[in-house]
Write an enzyme that holds these catalytic residues in place. Sequence first.
Site, PDB file in Angstrom:
ATOM      1  CB  CYS A  28      -2.287  -2.801   5.292  1.00 13.84           C
ATOM      2  SG  CYS A  28      -3.941  -2.045   5.191  1.00 13.84           S
ATOM      3  CE  LYS A  45      -3.501  -4.406   1.290  1.00  9.81           C
ATOM      4  NZ  LYS A  45      -4.252  -3.553   2.178  1.00  9.81           N
ATOM      5  CE  LYS A  59      -8.222  -1.045   7.212  1.00  8.01           C
ATOM      6  NZ  LYS A  59      -8.211   0.173   6.357  1.00  8.01           N
ATOM      7  CB  VAL A 100       2.462   2.415   4.929  1.00  7.86           C
ATOM      8  CG1 VAL A 100       3.860   2.993   4.887  1.00  7.86           C
ATOM      9  CG2 VAL A 100       1.730   2.703   3.615  1.00  7.86           C
ATOM     10  CB  THR A 101       0.277   1.891   8.683  1.00  6.02           C
ATOM     11  OG1 THR A 101      -0.925   1.177   9.016  1.00  6.02           O
ATOM     12  CG2 THR A 101      -0.087   3.170   7.973  1.00  6.02           C
ATOM     13  CD  GLU A 114      -7.134  -0.063   3.007  1.00  5.90           C
ATOM     14  OE1 GLU A 114      -6.033   0.145   3.546  1.00  5.90           O
ATOM     15  OE2 GLU A 114      -8.210   0.036   3.623  1.00  5.90           O
ATOM     16  CG  ASP A 167      -1.961  -1.125   1.177  1.00  5.47           C
ATOM     17  OD1 ASP A 167      -1.945  -1.909   0.209  1.00  5.47           O
ATOM     18  OD2 ASP A 167      -2.749  -1.236   2.130  1.00  5.47           O
TER      19      ASP A 167
HETATM   20  C1  C5J Z   1      -3.053   0.596   5.549  1.00  3.13           C
HETATM   21  C2  C5J Z   1      -4.730   1.805   6.744  1.00  3.13           C
HETATM   22  N1  C5J Z   1      -2.559   0.416   4.337  1.00  3.13           N
HETATM   23  N2  C5J Z   1      -3.913   2.111   7.749  1.00  3.13           N
HETATM   24  N3  C5J Z   1      -4.271   1.182   5.637  1.00  3.13           N
HETATM   25  O1  C5J Z   1      -2.427   0.249   6.535  1.00  3.13           O
HETATM   26  O2  C5J Z   1      -5.900   2.117   6.799  1.00  3.13           O
END
Ligand code: C5J
Length: 224
Positions: free
Chosen positions: A163, A130, A133, A158-159, A73, A25
């Site tokens: 995810c 996707k 998460k 991240v993060t 995401e 992501d």
């Molecule tokens: C991810 C989020 N990619 N923190 N999304 O971790 O909402």
Amino acid sequence: MITVAAAQPFPFAFPPDRTALIVIDMQRDFIEPGGFGETLGNDVSLLSAIVPTTARLIGLFRAQGWTIIHTRESHAADLADCPPAKRTRGGPALRIGDEGPMGRILVRGEPGNDIIPELAPLPGEIIIDKPGKGAFYATALGDILRLKGITHLIFAGVTTEVCVQTTMREANDRGYDCLLIEDATESYFPAFKAAAIDMIRAQGAIVGWTAPLAALEAAVKGTR
Ligand code: C5J
């Protein structure tokens, strides 16, 4: 096998031809100023700080010709794959699907949903869209890894505690040995990143291993 001697909680050995890098992501909306992450009140400079390390990690895999997978995401334009609970949670000013600073929030094909240009996938690299998460949920990732004979995964992105950790836990339950590159992952909350790294490698690598990029680079260099 290549062994990352300085991995924690103990050395991580991986067969390169059965290993994939999964970059989670690294999207404009999470990382760039003016994106979704910033509208939620987050300091996105924390996340952009890992771009050079992540680029080095991707470069290492490209140089070796090893498998690279990127995730985003994202949701379908009609939000058919977005559970109402995800859309309404927390009552945000901008919900998934709303028009944001970089197009519709977390909708496939919108500018903000793209991977940042510095880490743009090259032709032949796999991209997984996707809706959750975790990258295994409602995607073809499991089938792709099985068909490629992948047994080991190296993670960045991240993060860390959302995810990345969710996907590592999904992968761990499916039998993959997982290594997280500590300086190629980040959170809007430094304490959450530190806690996630501790959790992953606790109890004898209950979820997986962690190591700095330099430790992986040294291990790969040792094989040349
Ligand atoms: C991810 C989020 N990619 N923190 N999304 O971790 O909402």
